[in-house]
Write an enzyme that holds these catalytic residues in place. Structure first.
Site, PDB file in Angstrom:
ATOM      1  CD  GLU A   1      -1.525   3.901   9.553  1.00  0.00           C
ATOM      2  OE1 GLU A   1      -1.790   3.689  10.755  1.00  0.00           O
ATOM      3  OE2 GLU A   1      -0.914   3.098   8.828  1.00  0.00           O
TER       4      GLU A   1
ATOM      5  CD  GLU B   1      -5.704   2.370  11.741  1.00  0.00           C
ATOM      6  OE1 GLU B   1      -4.746   1.654  12.129  1.00  0.00           O
ATOM      7  OE2 GLU B   1      -5.881   2.685  10.556  1.00  0.00           O
TER       8      GLU B   1
ATOM      9  NE  ARG C   1      -0.501   0.134   4.973  1.00  0.00           N
ATOM     10  CZ  ARG C   1      -1.120   0.241   6.139  1.00  0.00           C
ATOM     11  NH1 ARG C   1      -2.440   0.179   6.184  1.00  0.00           N
ATOM     12  NH2 ARG C   1      -0.446   0.412   7.253  1.00  0.00           N
TER      13      ARG C   1
ATOM     14  CB  CYS D   1       7.333   9.118  -5.599  1.00  0.00           C
ATOM     15  SG  CYS D   1       7.532   8.605  -7.327  1.00  0.00           S
TER      16      CYS D   1
ATOM     17  CD1 TRP E   1       1.026  -4.174  12.864  1.00  0.00           C
ATOM     18  CD2 TRP E   1       2.633  -2.888  13.713  1.00  0.00           C
ATOM     19  NE1 TRP E   1       0.415  -3.127  13.505  1.00  0.00           N
ATOM     20  CE2 TRP E   1       1.387  -2.318  14.028  1.00  0.00           C
ATOM     21  CE3 TRP E   1       3.797  -2.242  14.142  1.00  0.00           C
ATOM     22  CZ2 TRP E   1       1.266  -1.148  14.761  1.00  0.00           C
ATOM     23  CZ3 TRP E   1       3.671  -1.074  14.864  1.00  0.00           C
ATOM     24  CH2 TRP E   1       2.413  -0.541  15.163  1.00  0.00           C
TER      25      TRP E   1
ATOM     26  CG  HIS F   1      -3.711  -5.969  13.494  1.00  0.00           C
ATOM     27  ND1 HIS F   1      -4.601  -5.363  14.363  1.00  0.00           N
ATOM     28  CD2 HIS F   1      -2.704  -5.085  13.322  1.00  0.00           C
ATOM     29  CE1 HIS F   1      -4.150  -4.167  14.685  1.00  0.00           C
ATOM     30  NE2 HIS F   1      -2.993  -3.973  14.071  1.00  0.00           N
TER      31      HIS F   1
END
Length: 681
Positions: free
Chosen positions: A154, A317, A115, A159, A325, A368
């Site tokens: 998030e 969250e 992502r 780039c 993680w 998770h």
């Protein structure tokens, strides 16, 4: 931007819900509604990574499943936070339009997967995002279930493709105007790095590591501005079609030490959201620190993100139990979920939201933490603890929208940390700027004294005490701001490794800036960096304290010496000083000390400034007391972050909102227990 608040009088409870993963399981979707009621959940974030379900092929849109879920949630009394899906694009887009894929710092085009693997400069990606966002706004912008817009997810990363290089050069042209100014800011002659044409500018790369610190700093600034620009592009149709609906995007924290997320300057980003929200995943019950010390770090980040807009924030969250993680994914012990959830509210959050509602069946997040486990049971421990949080939030709903008041501020500056981390001096492993600020914060958190964590673009005049340690990068404007604060009666604390470079990371000429010399009554000469096993000592108020990592050697001018070094060639020289300047005072702490010194030093300032005068509960080690205020009353959150039963003493009588009874004189708290007390003003 007009002020917008969440149009719901409840504290939000629920979280990320991914029905798009379960469209082939209608019995599970039906059961979700039953479980939501049992968990006392009222708010759900939909659509975060649902682009492939919303637009499975280019131009073919499927909204029926989302229509059904939003309406079902609304009919059961819930509300929806609707996300734009730009955080992860569908595979058909990557295949047909490879320009949307990011290029790494080593100039390698990434493949589809993961992502946040997209280019913020790509015209095609911006076009596709605009289309899907407009369709979402047109379809749901006026739906009564819609509570907020959640933009992407998030935001992070950068780039280095040709499009981004061109945008970076244009950004620099706008900032500097001429190559002469650019080369001066970057100190171009160093190693023959003078730029003679704008096309010669390249973003930093790990191949031939960039030693041009001005370039590195400006690239990070550009990435923040480019990310904000993409965010602003995303919200155009949402503002146009649903102008009254507040907009947020979820901020983050780096995990092991629980410090502010470093890749973006959130002090700039916060200007463009209606409500700050963030995702919090502390490693509770770890083996490297006590629970109360980790709780102080959580408090620091909460207070930073609350202070960005000086208003209640949202926890977008968190986890009901473990994550998938961390290095070690330990589950929360009984009682910790309610305690940690109440800590969010205590520091100014108006929500406890989770990732995730239901555990994914496959891929990286299948283990998770979630409200609903693979067993689909409402009787397991985690679900029961989530339900208990939902019940507690209903009992204290009147806290929503109340504020925290602070007379103490600690200055946190993202760009300062970028520049300091780049500095090839001192010690790479012990700079630890945000961790150092957390140590200063801890001296107040342990004493239940409210603190705002402010940035350099915020006003300081309302604070009695401002603490700005390790402010390595100071512009002349920053120095002037600190001078005015002290001259007009404020109390300022600074420390070693402060005021060494300007805003382009160039060393100040003529040594330490003259204005700082006047404010602190000293002249900084050297910084001694110690090896990990090295130690020194200072004497303060008749006690000795250990020093490690850094010692500033400075010449006293007008300052009053409070502490002196005990060892090395600067034995007997001042280590901590106090200086009267204008109507105020300035303190300089020359060395990194053990926590005990900070606690004792700040206790003196707390007494002098009468900063703990409103304490209604006698302080107890490991028990945190946080206050929120309304016009008519105030609320005290009393939280036991120890593994032992604690007894706290009340100076006044209060109403216990959780137990619905009057409390007087003393309260007993079991390990990890919390209570919420109310008193009218």
């Amino acid at each position: 931007m007009t002020d917008k608040t969440v149009a719901d009088n409840r504290l939000l409870h629920g979280g990320d819900y991914n029905p798009d993963q379960w469209l082939d399981y209608p019995e599970i979707l039906k059961d979700d509604l039953r479980l939501m009621k049992l968990a006392k959940a009222n708010t759900f974030t939909l659509g975060v990574f649902a682009w492939s379900a919303l637009e499975p092929t280019e131009g073919e849109f499927h909204f029926d499943w989302l229509d059904e879920r939003i309406e079902a949630i609304y009919q059961m009394g819930g509300r929806v936070i609707l996300a734009t899906p730009s955080g992860a694009r569908p595979a058909w887009m990557s295949k047909k339009y490879p320009e949307v894929l990011r290029t790494t710092e080593n100039r390698m085009k990434m493949l589809h997967g993961g992502r946040h693997n997209h280019c913020f400069s790509s015209p095609i990606y911006r076009e596709k995002v605009a289309i899907i966002n407009r369709k979402l706004a047109e379809r749901y912008g006026n739906h009564p279930a819609l509570l907020m817009w959640h933009i992407s997810n998030e935001y992070s990363g950068d780039c280095h493709c040709g499009l981004c290089q061109d945008n970076f050069r244009n950004w620099l042209k706008k900032k500097y105007g001429t190559l002469d100014k650019l080369n001066h800011a970057w100190w171009g002659p160093f190693w023959s790095h003078t730029i003679t044409d704008w096309s010669e500018v390249e973003s930093p790369s790990s191949i031939g590591e960039s030693m041009v610190h001005g370039l590195n700093l400006d690239w990070k600034r550009f990435v923040t501005d480019q990310t904000i620009d993409f965010y602003k592009h995303e919200i155009v149709p949402l503002r146009e079609i649903s102008p009254s609906i507040p907009i947020t995007t979820n901020f983050m924290a780096d995990t092991h030490d629980l410090i502010p997320f470093q890749s973006l300057n959130y002090s700039e980003f916060a200007k463009h959201v209606d409500i700050v929200s963030w995702d919090c995943y502390p490693a509770w019950h770890n083996d490297w620190e006590e629970t109360k010390d980790l709780a102080a770090k959580v408090g620091f980040i909460n207070d930073l993100y609350r202070s960005l807009k000086q208003q209640p924030f949202l926890i977008m969250e968190s986890t009901p139990s473990g994550v998938n993680w961390h290095d070690v994914n330990k589950t929360k012990r009984p009682g910790m979920h309610l305690l940690s959830s109440m800590q969010f509210i205590a520091h100014g959050s108006d929500s406890v939201l989770y990732f995730q509602w239901r555990k994914s069946r496959g891929s990286s997040e299948k283990f998770h933490g979630a409200v609903v486990d693979h067993d689909n049971s409402e009787t397991n421990r985690v679900f029961q603890e989530v339900s208990a949080v939902g019940g507690a939030l209903e009992k204290i709903a009147e806290v929503k929208g109340t504020h925290k008041q602070a007379r103490v501020a600690i200055v946190y500056d993202w760009e300062n940390n970028w520049a300091l981390n780049d500095a090839q001096g001192f010690s790479d492993s012990t700079k630890q700027y945000p961790q150092t600020l957390q140590k200063h914060y801890q001296s107040f958190w342990k004493k239940d004294i409210s603190v705002d964590i402010v940035t350099l673009n915020q006003e300081l005049a309302s604070y009695d005490l401002v603490i700005a340690p390790m402010l390595y990068m100071m512009s002349l404007d920053t120095i002037s701001k600190l001078e005015n604060y002290v001259a007009n009666g404020g109390t300022l604390v600074s420390s070693y490794i402060s005021g060494l470079v300007n805003e382009t990371d160039l060393a100040h000429l003529s040594g330490w800036p003259a204005t700082l010399k006047r404010i602190f009554g000293i002249d900084v000469k050297e910084t001694d960096t110690l090896y990990p096993k090295d130690r020194n000592t200072l004497t303060y108020n008749g006690k000795q304290y250990e020093i490690k990592d850094y010692c500033t050697i400075f010449e006293r001018k007008e300052a009053n010496i409070l502490a002196t070094y005990m060892e090395d060639f600067y034995q007997g020289n001042p280590a901590v000083v106090e200086n009267c300047y204008g109507k105020g005072k300035a303190y300089f702490i020359g060395a990194r000390t053990e926590q005990a010194f900070l606690d004792d030093f700040y206790e003196e300032l707390q007494k002098e400034g009468n900063l703990d005068s409103e304490r209604e509960i006698l302080h107890k080690e490991g028990v945190s007391v946080q206050r929120r205020d309304s016009a008519e009353c105030y609320y005290l959150f009393v939280m036991n972050f120890t593994e032992q039963k604690q007894t706290v003493t009340l100076k006044e009588s209060f109403f216990d909102l959780l137990k619905q009874e009057i409390k007087q004189e003393q309260i007993e708290l079991l390990p990890y227990e919390v209570t919420v007390l109310k008193r009218e003003k």
